[in-house]
Design a protein around this motif. Structure first.
Motif, PDB file in Angstrom:
ATOM      1  N   GLY A   1      -0.489   4.046   5.056  1.00 11.39           N
ATOM      2  CA  GLY A   1      -1.533   4.252   6.043  1.00 11.39           C
ATOM      3  C   GLY A   1      -1.371   3.448   7.316  1.00 11.39           C
ATOM      4  N   LEU A   2      -0.272   2.716   7.445  1.00 15.90           N
ATOM      5  CA  LEU A   2      -0.148   1.772   8.559  1.00 15.90           C
ATOM      6  C   LEU A   2       1.082   1.984   9.438  1.00 15.90           C
ATOM      7  N   MET A   3       1.881   2.985   9.156  1.00 12.34           N
ATOM      8  CA  MET A   3       3.115   3.162   9.917  1.00 12.34           C
ATOM      9  C   MET A   3       2.932   4.047  11.163  1.00 12.34           C
ATOM     10  N   LEU A   4       1.699   4.302  11.555  1.00  9.36           N
ATOM     11  CA  LEU A   4       1.477   5.093  12.744  1.00  9.36           C
ATOM     12  C   LEU A   4       2.060   4.387  13.976  1.00  9.36           C
TER      13      LEU A   4
ATOM     14  N   LEU B   1      -8.053   4.060  10.197  1.00  9.69           N
ATOM     15  CA  LEU B   1      -6.812   3.859   9.458  1.00  9.69           C
ATOM     16  C   LEU B   1      -6.870   4.477   8.067  1.00  9.69           C
ATOM     17  N   ILE B   2      -8.004   4.311   7.399  1.00 14.81           N
ATOM     18  CA  ILE B   2      -8.124   4.785   6.021  1.00 14.81           C
ATOM     19  C   ILE B   2      -8.253   6.302   5.959  1.00 14.81           C
ATOM     20  N   ALA B   3      -8.669   6.925   7.060  1.00 17.62           N
ATOM     21  CA  ALA B   3      -8.898   8.374   7.072  1.00 17.62           C
ATOM     22  C   ALA B   3      -7.671   9.171   6.620  1.00 17.62           C
ATOM     23  N   THR B   4      -6.478   8.681   6.889  1.00 18.33           N
ATOM     24  CA  THR B   4      -5.259   9.394   6.498  1.00 18.33           C
ATOM     25  C   THR B   4      -4.503   8.683   5.379  1.00 18.33           C
TER      26      THR B   4
ATOM     27  N   LEU C   1      -1.810  -4.363  -1.029  1.00 21.04           N
ATOM     28  CA  LEU C   1      -1.213  -5.293  -1.993  1.00 21.04           C
ATOM     29  C   LEU C   1      -2.150  -5.543  -3.168  1.00 21.04           C
ATOM     30  N   MET C   2      -3.424  -5.725  -2.897  1.00 22.83           N
ATOM     31  CA  MET C   2      -4.390  -6.018  -3.943  1.00 22.83           C
ATOM     32  C   MET C   2      -4.564  -4.847  -4.908  1.00 22.83           C
ATOM     33  N   LEU C   3      -4.339  -3.626  -4.411  1.00 23.15           N
ATOM     34  CA  LEU C   3      -4.484  -2.429  -5.238  1.00 23.15           C
ATOM     35  C   LEU C   3      -3.146  -1.939  -5.786  1.00 23.15           C
ATOM     36  N   SER C   4      -2.105  -2.744  -5.613  1.00 23.92           N
ATOM     37  CA  SER C   4      -0.752  -2.411  -6.091  1.00 23.92           C
ATOM     38  C   SER C   4      -0.222  -1.116  -5.469  1.00 23.92           C
ATOM     39  N   LEU C   5      -0.585  -0.879  -4.218  1.00 23.26           N
ATOM     40  CA  LEU C   5      -0.071   0.255  -3.452  1.00 23.26           C
ATOM     41  C   LEU C   5       1.046  -0.230  -2.535  1.00 23.26           C
TER      42      LEU C   5
ATOM     43  N   GLN D   1      -4.424  -5.536   9.377  1.00 24.03           N
ATOM     44  CA  GLN D   1      -4.086  -6.624   8.459  1.00 24.03           C
ATOM     45  C   GLN D   1      -4.904  -6.513   7.174  1.00 24.03           C
ATOM     46  N   ALA D   2      -6.191  -6.179   7.318  1.00 27.27           N
ATOM     47  CA  ALA D   2      -7.061  -6.045   6.146  1.00 27.27           C
ATOM     48  C   ALA D   2      -6.574  -4.932   5.218  1.00 27.27           C
ATOM     49  N   LEU D   3      -6.178  -3.793   5.797  1.00 30.09           N
ATOM     50  CA  LEU D   3      -5.675  -2.695   4.981  1.00 30.09           C
ATOM     51  C   LEU D   3      -4.328  -3.048   4.353  1.00 30.09           C
ATOM     52  N   GLN D   4      -3.484  -3.742   5.087  1.00 21.97           N
ATOM     53  CA  GLN D   4      -2.204  -4.207   4.543  1.00 21.97           C
ATOM     54  C   GLN D   4      -2.441  -5.075   3.311  1.00 21.97           C
ATOM     55  N   ASN D   5      -3.424  -5.964   3.400  1.00 25.57           N
ATOM     56  CA  ASN D   5      -3.756  -6.820   2.262  1.00 25.57           C
ATOM     57  C   ASN D   5      -4.379  -6.024   1.118  1.00 25.57           C
TER      58      ASN D   5
END
Length: 342
Positions: free
Chosen positions: A334-337, A21-24, A325-329, A318-322
């Motif tokens: 990165g999650l709409m694939l 997920l983070i790769a892109t 939020l924590m990084l104010s992004l 879910q972890a990346l979604q959170n």
């Protein structure tokens, strides 16, 4: 701005899913990958589907210099996770994918996981990571506790119904099927192909599954009174996916309206038209959860069904979604694939 992250436990399924997920992701760079048992190896050797990526080699946790790391994903087993996190820098933002910080009461943790909590002070600090219901708290948190994948699926179905008062709280039956990746990557005899394929079976029958601790905690807090669901999970011979079927007492129209209202505008929760039932094949590899409502032939009874990918929306997505939020992004970055089909 690009944030630097580390992934601890990168050689497991959830660690590999985080990398995928983070790769892109345009705002996050993978600076360190830890996997003690496979330290020294390239990530592409451990997971050949990731060999096209330019990734740091796997190292031990002790080899990571956390200076300059903005956020750490901890994808380690329960018990190990709390011990490792207790030794990490106190200013480091952490998203934990284990069970170690999900339950607020240390006594509940000991009840469901069989050992005393080693970092109860951190447990008090942790925010429960069900994004759609704890969004503001997650955005301000230093430590976020990812939910169980089964627990997330059941809550997406039932939380809006409990909050809206449209179902009988004493008559909730939850029947759930989960793909084998939910059991992790470590070798287990009962997960061998010859043991698992061509059939499926119930496990943790009679109220012993650990995710019941999350259901008890979250549903009871929401209702303001004790709520205990009747829950049976099943292991199916599929790699990914959870399909949960809930049997409740309540009117289908009111139930569908409550779900539609709760998830109006939510980017990852799709409430299907009345009468449509979701499928794991329609959410595979994605951060989406589909929820359907079907009236039962008996008046006043309704069937609610939810499907999500246990490795994505149930864990790493879910972890990346959170983390976003924590990084104010933007939360969806990165999650709409789209799901993988067929």
């Amino acid at each position: 701005m690009t944030y630097k992250i580390a992934i601890l436990g990168a050689s497991g399924y959830t660690g590999a899913e985080l990398v995928r997920l983070i790769a892109t992701h345009p705002g996050i760079e993978i600076a360190a990958l830890a996997a003690n048992s496979k330290a020294g190896q390239a990530m592409g050797a451990v997971f050949p589907h990731l060999r096209h990526l330019d990734l740091p080699d796997l190292v031990t946790i002790g080899e990571i210099d956390f200076t300059g790391i903005d956020l750490c994903f901890c994808a380690l087993p329960h018990k190990t996770s709390q011990e490792v996190i207790a030794g990490l820098p106190r200013d480091l933002r952490i998203v934990d994918l284990s069970a170690d910080f999900r339950l607020r009461d240390p006594a509940d943790y000991e009840k469901w996981y069989g050992n005393a909590h080693a970092a109860p002070g951190l447990q008090n600090e942790a925010v429960y990571g069900l994004t759609e219901f704890y969004r503001d708290e997650i955005a301000a948190a230093r430590l976020v506790a990812g939910t169980g994948c089964n627990a997330a699926t059941g809550q997406y179905m039932l939380r809006p119904l409990i909050a809206a008062g449209v179902i009988d709280l004493d008559e909730i039956i939850l029947d759930l099927k989960c793909g084998v990746s939910g059991a992790g990557r470590s070798l287990k005899e009962n997960l061998l192909h010859a043991e698992l394929s061509e059939g499926y079976h119930a496990y943790a029958v009679g109220g012993t599954h650990r995710h019941l601790g999350e259901f008890d905690q979250e549903f009871s807090a929401l209702a303001g009174r004790p709520v205990q669901v009747q829950f049976t999970p099943h292991l199916i011979p599929a790699n990914r996916g959870i399909l949960a079927t809930g049997y409740v007492r309540g009117e289908a129209g009111a139930i569908h309206e409550a779900l539609a209202a709760a998830y109006d505008g939510e980017p990852f929760i799709e409430v299907l038209p009345m009468g449509d039932a979701p499928s794991t094949r329609h959410v595979r590899g994605s951060n989406f959860c589909h929820v359907g409502v079907v009236p039962d032939r008996r008046a006043g009874r309704t069937i609610v069904i939810a499907a999500l990918d246990n490795l994505t929306k149930g864990s790493s997505g879910q972890a990346l979604q959170n983390a976003n939020l924590m990084l104010s992004l933007p939360e969806t970055t990165g999650l709409m694939l789209a799901p993988v089909f067929p």
